[in-house]
Design an enzyme around this catalytic site. Sequence first.
Site, PDB file in Angstrom:
ATOM      1  N   TRP A   1     -64.552  71.515 -49.424  1.00 32.50           N
ATOM      2  CA  TRP A   1     -62.969  71.642 -49.712  1.00 32.50           C
ATOM      3  C   TRP A   1     -62.426  70.415 -49.580  1.00 32.50           C
ATOM      4  O   TRP A   1     -61.500  69.798 -50.296  1.00 32.50           O
ATOM      5  CB  TRP A   1     -62.295  72.928 -48.966  1.00 32.50           C
ATOM      6  CG  TRP A   1     -60.983  72.969 -49.266  1.00 32.50           C
ATOM      7  CD1 TRP A   1     -60.272  73.476 -50.111  1.00 32.50           C
ATOM      8  CD2 TRP A   1     -59.942  72.374 -48.189  1.00 32.50           C
ATOM      9  NE1 TRP A   1     -58.943  73.330 -50.082  1.00 32.50           N
ATOM     10  CE2 TRP A   1     -58.429  72.626 -48.905  1.00 32.50           C
ATOM     11  CE3 TRP A   1     -59.865  71.399 -47.190  1.00 32.50           C
ATOM     12  CZ2 TRP A   1     -57.447  72.234 -48.258  1.00 32.50           C
ATOM     13  CZ3 TRP A   1     -58.742  70.959 -46.745  1.00 32.50           C
ATOM     14  CH2 TRP A   1     -57.529  71.214 -47.424  1.00 32.50           C
ATOM     15  N   HIS A   2     -63.201  69.493 -48.370  1.00 30.15           N
ATOM     16  CA  HIS A   2     -62.146  68.214 -47.964  1.00 30.15           C
ATOM     17  C   HIS A   2     -62.688  67.316 -49.204  1.00 30.15           C
ATOM     18  O   HIS A   2     -61.879  66.238 -48.964  1.00 30.15           O
ATOM     19  CB  HIS A   2     -62.724  68.067 -46.612  1.00 30.15           C
ATOM     20  CG  HIS A   2     -62.183  68.977 -45.488  1.00 30.15           C
ATOM     21  ND1 HIS A   2     -62.309  70.139 -45.303  1.00 30.15           N
ATOM     22  CD2 HIS A   2     -61.072  68.704 -45.026  1.00 30.15           C
ATOM     23  CE1 HIS A   2     -61.598  70.586 -44.220  1.00 30.15           C
ATOM     24  NE2 HIS A   2     -60.670  69.615 -43.919  1.00 30.15           N
ATOM     25  N   GLY A   3     -63.706  67.284 -49.768  1.00 31.06           N
ATOM     26  CA  GLY A   3     -63.930  66.157 -50.611  1.00 31.06           C
ATOM     27  C   GLY A   3     -65.216  66.421 -51.338  1.00 31.06           C
ATOM     28  O   GLY A   3     -66.273  67.101 -50.875  1.00 31.06           O
TER      29      GLY A   3
END
Length: 622
Positions: free
Chosen positions: A410-412
């Site tokens: 989700w963060h990248g």
Amino acid sequence: MTTDFLNNILPFLQEIFSFNESRPLLFTQFYFWVFFAFVMAAFSFLYNRKLLRNTFLLAVSLFFYYKTSGSFLMILVFSTISDFVLGQLIYASKTQAKRRLFLFLSVFINLFVLSYFKYAYFFVDVINNCFGANLHVINYLAQAANTVSGASYFSVDKIILPVGISFYTFQTISYSVDVFKRRIEPVRNILNFGFYVSFFPQLVAGPIVRANEFVPQLYEKYFLTKKMFGIAIFWILNGLAKKMILSDYLAVNFVDRVFNNPMMYSGFENLMALFTYSMQVYADFSGYTDIAIGVAMLMGFRLPKNFNSPYKATNPGNFWKRWHISLSKWLTDYLYIPLGGNRNATVGTYLILAIIIGIIILLTNNIWIALILISIVLILSVLLIFWKKTHKVINTNINMMNTMLLGGLWHGASWNFMIWGGLNGLGILSFKIWRQLNPYFKTLLTAFLFALFVLLQNIFKNPAFLIGEIWTGFIFAGTLLSMLYHFFTHGKTLPKVNRAWSILLTFVFISFTRLFFRSGSNLDPSSANETAWETAKNMVQQIGSHWNWELLGNIIAANSKVFILLLLGLVIHWLPDKLKRRYRYAFAVMPLWLLLLICVVVVLIIFQFATADLQPFIYFQF
């Protein structure tokens, strides 16, 4: 005279109402506070008329997002309209099949839009590596816009991530799911719903606001006491101080320099860059949240707490109950529990696990990694088939690992984020096992691991093995001392010492996992994986190499301000919660003239630390 006036005023208005990528509306800029002053001035005439108030705040929120993201405003508007309509259809449908269909459409549309902008490079990279293809990313939306306009306004060979898309996407998904599960009724007015989705204080970097927490506030009367006003001002000043005094100063004067070129710096500097980055990212993200909470409170709205002194955590699991709480709860409620949680497994549990393992094997193209992963799968399969007592434990931990890996993603769109998520998952799993062992077995286990890393380091002379040797040796020493005290005092413990020891170990572990988090940040998605891995490898190389202790004093002296600020930040962070509540309350109940005087002094101090270059909030990229 009229012409001169128009010639002067028109450029000014154009500057205000046009998008300028170099001058977004950030909480740390003077322009934002001018904007907010105008918002509050108008708000003071509208706050008693709920629909008009919400419509006004929707309009200024859309303007805020436009000034931050330009034409990407249309994505936000599309997401708002789509989920508003689907929310109505989910609630109005008479059959369960139709309700499921509309829920599926909502989740699919949201995730498709998010994936297109955030994971296009990641998916293309996976396909190219797995199948030997040579695909390139094409921005089809930009291509379509150029075709319609008849001009080349947008670049078609690059996809830019809209600011805050992950946050408002998760908000709208939670809304659709909550409507489906009858936790809330759908918002009947699209203006109210648009306000919920786009409320500007938390729009671009959270916290993620759940519909059942925020929607009821749409219909409440405005309420702000003198004490609430003081608390709101405190949170705003606290957030600005965290961001501009701690985060920006540490980033510009130390962290960014080391991470940008780790081979130019010593092992000690690389190690301190990891610890300093932990403080930087906390001060940056929690600083944004503090400001958002304070700004929202001044307008009569309550945002959820997003941080609870995370570096007081005594284990990795406890850390994730204190860090980015709104995301952790979202992943728990909408991913971990639907997968089966701590009860059982679902088809999704094994499907996600199989996909992740398959992609890792194909991308790494390493026979040893493949053998290790396949061996783990076989062992788990045997245990699940022949030992029913292990079912719940195994399934719970697979669900947890899936959640942490997807939370990392989700963060990248970088493998470094998946490694970071996986390491956090392994940390949580390791602690679950650790807490069930007796002191004597813990000592034997850590002694074995320490001896293993000593052997590996002597054979291979690898910096990673040296780091492992030092880390396991450190844990072994503490475990041995704890075991001896337990033995000679007939089972007694030292709770405060154990807590301090656990907090230290957790902070060091979390900081090391951030090596992969920071290395994957602020990169061009087309080259993120290679660049991030190279940075992480170089930092491990430097930290695990021979240190020149004679230069240590000079390094500390050269970076004394940075290290003093880091220590001060940690000391304030570790202050008892009761003490923090007391000085917050003392500030909130001060006479208004004294409160305003302190505000002026604090703002002047904060802006003494302001850096020349614009330092955007770290979580804008997510």
